[in-house]
Design a protein around this motif. Sequence first.
Motif, short mmCIF file in Angstrom:
data_model
loop_
_atom_site.label_atom_id
_atom_site.label_comp_id
_atom_site.label_asym_id
_atom_site.label_seq_id
_atom_site.Cartn_x
_atom_site.Cartn_y
_atom_site.Cartn_z
N GLN A 135 0.77 -1.17 -0.17
CA GLN A 135 -0.01 0.02 0.04
C GLN A 135 1.03 1.37 0.01
N CYS A 136 1.86 1.21 0.59
CA CYS A 136 2.96 2.49 0.90
C CYS A 136 3.49 2.59 -0.51
N GLN A 137 3.53 1.56 -1.39
CA GLN A 137 4.47 1.86 -2.65
C GLN A 137 3.38 2.25 -3.75
N GLN A 138 2.00 1.71 -3.56
CA GLN A 138 1.11 2.30 -4.36
C GLN A 138 0.57 3.76 -4.27
N ILE A 185 3.83 16.33 -1.67
CA ILE A 185 3.41 15.03 -0.50
C ILE A 185 4.03 14.06 -1.39
N ILE A 186 3.89 13.66 -2.74
CA ILE A 186 4.77 12.68 -3.22
C ILE A 186 6.22 12.63 -2.91
N LEU A 234 -1.39 8.81 -6.08
CA LEU A 234 -1.29 10.52 -5.77
C LEU A 234 -0.73 11.05 -7.04
N GLY A 235 0.21 10.49 -7.92
CA GLY A 235 0.61 11.10 -8.93
C GLY A 235 -0.43 10.97 -10.38
N LEU A 236 -1.22 10.04 -10.06
CA LEU A 236 -2.52 10.23 -11.13
C LEU A 236 -3.31 11.20 -10.74
#
Length: 68
Positions: free
Chosen positions: A7-10, A54-55, A15-17
């Motif tokens: 989940q942390c990797q996704q 944030i990313i 957020l980028g999308l």
Amino acid sequence: MNSETTQCQQLPNLLGLLSSLFFFFGSLLFLPAFASYATVGVWCFVMGSLIMFIIYVISMKSSGEKRA
């Protein structure tokens, strides 16, 4: 790999999308046909920039955890 790590990797990808969508729709609102919505377009750009920040923070945090 546990589900929390996955989940942390996704999260940065999602957020980028979301950030890309804010930038895309914000840029459309600067077209002459939507000139009355230019202020909304500015706020879309601000939100997109905030999400990109944030990313960045998430990626710095995760790269620090990998080094430790």
